[in-house]
Design a protein around this motif. Sequence first.
Motif, short mmCIF file in Angstrom:
data_model
loop_
_atom_site.label_atom_id
_atom_site.label_comp_id
_atom_site.label_asym_id
_atom_site.label_seq_id
_atom_site.Cartn_x
_atom_site.Cartn_y
_atom_site.Cartn_z
N GLY A 1 0.80 -1.22 0.00
CA GLY A 1 0.00 0.00 0.00
C GLY A 1 0.83 1.27 0.00
N VAL B 1 4.91 2.64 -0.82
CA VAL B 1 6.27 2.37 -1.27
C VAL B 1 7.11 3.58 -0.90
CG1 VAL B 1 7.74 1.83 -3.24
CG2 VAL B 1 5.36 1.04 -3.21
N ALA C 1 -2.62 11.99 1.77
CA ALA C 1 -2.06 11.06 0.78
C ALA C 1 -1.59 9.74 1.38
CB ALA C 1 -0.90 11.73 0.04
N VAL D 1 -1.48 6.00 2.64
CA VAL D 1 -2.18 4.73 2.47
C VAL D 1 -1.59 3.76 3.49
CG1 VAL D 1 -2.70 2.78 0.95
CG2 VAL D 1 -2.60 5.10 0.02
N SER E 1 -7.61 -4.52 -0.09
CA SER E 1 -6.57 -3.59 -0.53
C SER E 1 -7.13 -2.31 -1.14
CB SER E 1 -5.67 -4.27 -1.56
OG SER E 1 -6.36 -4.45 -2.78
N ASP F 1 1.50 -5.26 -15.90
CA ASP F 1 2.44 -4.14 -15.71
C ASP F 1 2.63 -3.31 -16.98
OD1 ASP F 1 2.73 -4.56 -13.04
OD2 ASP F 1 4.77 -5.36 -13.12
N ARG G 1 -0.74 -1.30 -17.73
CA ARG G 1 -1.06 -0.18 -16.84
C ARG G 1 -0.02 0.92 -16.93
NH1 ARG G 1 1.25 -0.38 -11.56
NH2 ARG G 1 2.57 -2.19 -11.20
N ARG H 1 -9.47 11.71 -13.23
CA ARG H 1 -9.92 11.92 -11.85
C ARG H 1 -9.94 10.63 -11.06
NH1 ARG H 1 -13.78 15.19 -14.22
NH2 ARG H 1 -15.39 13.65 -13.90
N LEU I 1 -0.27 10.10 -3.37
CA LEU I 1 -1.18 8.96 -3.56
C LEU I 1 -1.74 8.96 -4.98
CD1 LEU I 1 -4.09 7.89 -1.20
CD2 LEU I 1 -4.51 8.27 -3.62
N ILE J 1 -4.01 2.54 -8.63
CA ILE J 1 -3.62 1.66 -9.73
C ILE J 1 -4.65 0.53 -9.82
CG2 ILE J 1 -1.17 2.16 -9.30
CD1 ILE J 1 -0.87 -0.74 -8.31
N LEU K 1 -6.30 -3.23 -9.79
CA LEU K 1 -6.14 -4.34 -8.85
C LEU K 1 -5.33 -5.48 -9.44
CD1 LEU K 1 -9.74 -4.75 -7.37
CD2 LEU K 1 -7.70 -3.96 -6.14
N LEU L 1 -9.81 -0.53 -8.63
CA LEU L 1 -8.65 0.28 -8.27
C LEU L 1 -8.29 0.10 -6.79
CD1 LEU L 1 -9.82 3.59 -9.98
CD2 LEU L 1 -8.04 2.04 -10.82
N ARG L 2 -7.02 0.35 -6.49
CA ARG L 2 -6.58 0.44 -5.10
C ARG L 2 -5.55 1.56 -5.00
NH1 ARG L 2 -1.62 -2.75 -5.42
NH2 ARG L 2 -1.17 -1.95 -3.37
N PRO L 3 -5.49 2.20 -3.84
CA PRO L 3 -4.57 3.33 -3.70
C PRO L 3 -3.17 2.86 -3.34
CG PRO L 3 -5.83 3.06 -1.68
CD PRO L 3 -6.31 1.99 -2.63
N VAL L 4 -2.18 3.57 -3.87
CA VAL L 4 -0.79 3.35 -3.49
C VAL L 4 -0.21 4.71 -3.08
CG1 VAL L 4 1.52 2.66 -4.27
CG2 VAL L 4 -0.50 1.39 -5.04
N CYS L 5 0.48 4.71 -1.95
CA CYS L 5 1.15 5.93 -1.49
C CYS L 5 2.64 5.83 -1.80
CB CYS L 5 0.92 6.11 0.01
SG CYS L 5 1.84 7.49 0.72
N TYR L 6 3.18 6.88 -2.37
CA TYR L 6 4.60 6.95 -2.71
C TYR L 6 5.24 7.95 -1.75
CZ TYR L 6 2.75 4.87 -6.98
OH TYR L 6 2.09 4.06 -7.87
N PRO M 1 5.11 8.39 -10.73
CA PRO M 1 4.13 8.27 -11.81
C PRO M 1 3.78 9.67 -12.34
CG PRO M 1 3.36 7.17 -9.79
CD PRO M 1 4.62 7.88 -9.45
#
Lengths: 526, 526
Positions: free
Chosen positions: A446, A448, A462, A464, A475, B56, B59, B121, B143, B146, B148, B489-494, B503
């Motif tokens: 969730g 990185v 922001a 997760v 997820s 991969d 997407r 959006r 955030l 991406i 699933l 979709l699921r959220p990813v935090c960077y 991204p």
Amino acid sequence: MTITGEMIIGSQLVRGSAGEQRAYNPSTRAEFEPSFGQASGEDVERACALAQQAFDPYRALPLEQRARFLEAVAEQILAIGSELIERAQQETGLPQARLEGERMRTVNQLRLFAKVVRDGRFLGATIDTALPERTPPRPDLRLAKIGLGPVAVFGASNFPLAFSVAGGDTASALAAGCPVVVKAHGAHLGTSELVGRAVQRAVQECGLPEGVFSMLFGDGRTIGQQLVAHPAIKAVGFTGSRGGGTALMRTAASRPEPIPVYAEMSSVNPVFLLPKALEEGGAALANGFVDSLTLGVGQFCTNPGLVFAVKGAALDAFTAAATTALQAKGAGTMLTAGIHEAYNSGIARFGATEGLRLVAQGSTEGIGCAAQAALYEVDAGAFIGNPDLQDEIFGPAALVVRFETEEQMLQAAEQLHGQLTATVHVKQADHALAAKLLPILERKAGRVLFNGFPTGVEVSHAMVHGGPFPATSDSRSTSVGATAIDRFLRPVCYQNLPAELLPEALRDDNPLRLARVLDGDLKVAV
Amino acid sequence: MTITGEMIIGSQLVRGSAGEQRAYNPSTRAEFEPSFGQASGEDVERACALAQQAFDPYRALPLEQRARFLEAVAEQILAIGSELIERAQQETGLPQARLEGERMRTVNQLRLFAKVVRDGRFLGATIDTALPERTPPRPDLRLAKIGLGPVAVFGASNFPLAFSVAGGDTASALAAGCPVVVKAHGAHLGTSELVGRAVQRAVQECGLPEGVFSMLFGDGRTIGQQLVAHPAIKAVGFTGSRGGGTALMRTAASRPEPIPVYAEMSSVNPVFLLPKALEEGGAALANGFVDSLTLGVGQFCTNPGLVFAVKGAALDAFTAAATTALQAKGAGTMLTAGIHEAYNSGIARFGATEGLRLVAQGSTEGIGCAAQAALYEVDAGAFIGNPDLQDEIFGPAALVVRFETEEQMLQAAEQLHGQLTATVHVKQADHALAAKLLPILERKAGRVLFNGFPTGVEVSHAMVHGGPFPATSDSRSTSVGATAIDRFLRPVCYQNLPAELLPEALRDDNPLRLARVLDGDLKVAV
């Protein structure tokens, strides 16, 4: 305030009649007076019935009132004063500064959700205007999200404030317009009572329906299961063990009406040390890692339990520096005797696993349920062949996996189970390898993060705090941060509603000044 | 194009070797040549492996390319021409005009998702800037959502185009960046092959990885279950029976890694006739209702199967007018012999239920699997005491429930199971009662509509085609309309990502010109 051992059922204080639980000091191993009466089936029934009754009037309140209620909960928690910190310290063994920080986090979390409620973006307000001339005519269609219904929240042992009675799950559910029934965690019963009473006072102060909040004492396997099975409950928030979480998932899935379970369960939070970062990182990298590993006696969901690196002199130097750092760490008191036992079993399992080598141990100096930190290493082949080595050991233990090649490390990354976090240490020269790793980690975790350590979860917009199973049961969401409110919402479309019956968020004159999607385009109120 | 009975596995056409299925004309009861070869376990494995490999790279494509692919699918479907409509007519018994309309709907749906993809959006881009001076420092947090992962889609019998191979589930999953493996519905195999080949051509034309799309023939209980159990599959879209949907839910929940199932299953779509509307509605109200009930031989998910009203002269007049209208309706051909049998069993069950009275029947004139429309009535007491009367009979049958009082009608509304829609007919004088009913219906249905009928589901931004169980398996989403993309979709935090690894959606210079949440406030790109 005198702790009485009574539960909160709406506006009542109720002594549970189905046996009792005792609060316990994990440092001194002493039990506290008084005991806490456990909920009967009737208590569960009453709390759920009140929550159901409260749902419609609570969600119908203006957003401003809902936001003020969240702020009132924050104020009431602060108003408890030092008694809360002292009691939490006694019950959890966590240090005062940590608990004071956690209280501030809890309060800020409630205030963040008050802002989220006022902003109203969570409603997802969307309007498609009628097209009466079209063939076929398009009706007037308006979408807004509403709460799922009453939510059962299970407090976590490792965050007696921020992920317990008035923690993240409760705050996000209340923000979504959902009444909450908490099953208090047995590891901090008195702390739970103090916070539960604070929420109850806020409900009364704000003139809300009493069923907006109840809190029960009892065992997860009995009262917890009854709560999740109750038809009035429409969603579940849980932070705890994988066994506990999956048991609730099974119960929720086998109800006549299945409901969503948000269980945050188990994660080993892999840390990737890429070659140049490893080579140049030196002792600072090792010290940072050991600090994160042993923070809070390793009792964080984001505790880094797995290190991936290609073997060689740089990794040997890292391990040596980590050994020095770890040996200087004292043994900390764990939250409960049960957690302490589970940690020791996990360590014993590691010790008995072929191919695992013990690299370093922390000091044994400590009191009560004190955990000795431990660092192991294993060669890639043995790790890849044994998926059980990915199972979380809750506490300050980690495993360094030594790979032959970068390619082998990427392949092992592909075999990782779902995680809350994945960490990558890089220098510029590592970016090409990091670019290959990133798409894999996006699928696995969730969050990185680069050039840091995973402990320390910011409560912000922001963030997760989630990830694929077994990190969580779902997820598609986060349990920390502003978007946690989305977990407890569902969309409703209103077609051709008479203007006077429309929810405020969807009225033509946009009285809430919301950003809305109008005929497909985002329009910001000016 | 010659229909060959071959499946689509990536860029290949594959003749399934595990038995065969035959397409069937429900009007003439004749079978078609050639047969369709059913997928073996290896075929499932191959399709899933290709989907996993494609995830991969697919997407990672720029959003513009993903949008153009959706548009290419639409163009390829149109390019099939009249052959598609003819084959669908033969396989489903649905009339040409309906199928032409459904093709346009399918194409527009793909184009709507192309717009949704371009708008971006759905990514939910959110940035919290670093606060290095704060104690503790806040890292840079960003955030974005991406996909699933690969999605298994089960075509629906009742929408051979709009909810089948390239229907809503496929379009929204592809829009979310997820490869799709379709299990084609046995009721329109040739139609499925034609559309599947169109999607395959679009994949090739756009130079996408072949695994973005595959389509298998086979039985839901074998191939369908294998597909849902496959570790590469990360979500499921299904429209069909409650039995079929709950079987997939069980399989998905019992996987080592449980996955979300979006099953749209069963709804009786209650229609409330409030007193003044009933009094003044006259024959127009009854005719509108009967038209909606019998549209498409009652084979819509939103078919109105339940009418709630307070008894009296106005309800008697409504029933009388509905009787006249219904008797003029011919018996229409149902989609399959199985659906026709199930309809007749449902009608027989109603006929044998104590307290139910047959009010009116449609004509028996029709061919093949022709269903005779039927209207029943029941007094409130008998309805309330028998929850089975809420079970859907798929087809043109409805039940009028006659209440003693408005209060009793509200209480019965509270006992309703989850629904896709709830309809309320009102005049101004009914608004006070409607205001009491609305909060109940919000909890029961995904769409609440006034002074209309529930059939006819607009594909737009504000549509919700969803609702609490058993209408769907997951009320948090919709299967029709722009927000259907959210399901996959699921959220990813960077956290602290080097700028060059971020991204595109989250880069400082905002190259996609997205509306983003910056430090908690929505900022629109100018």
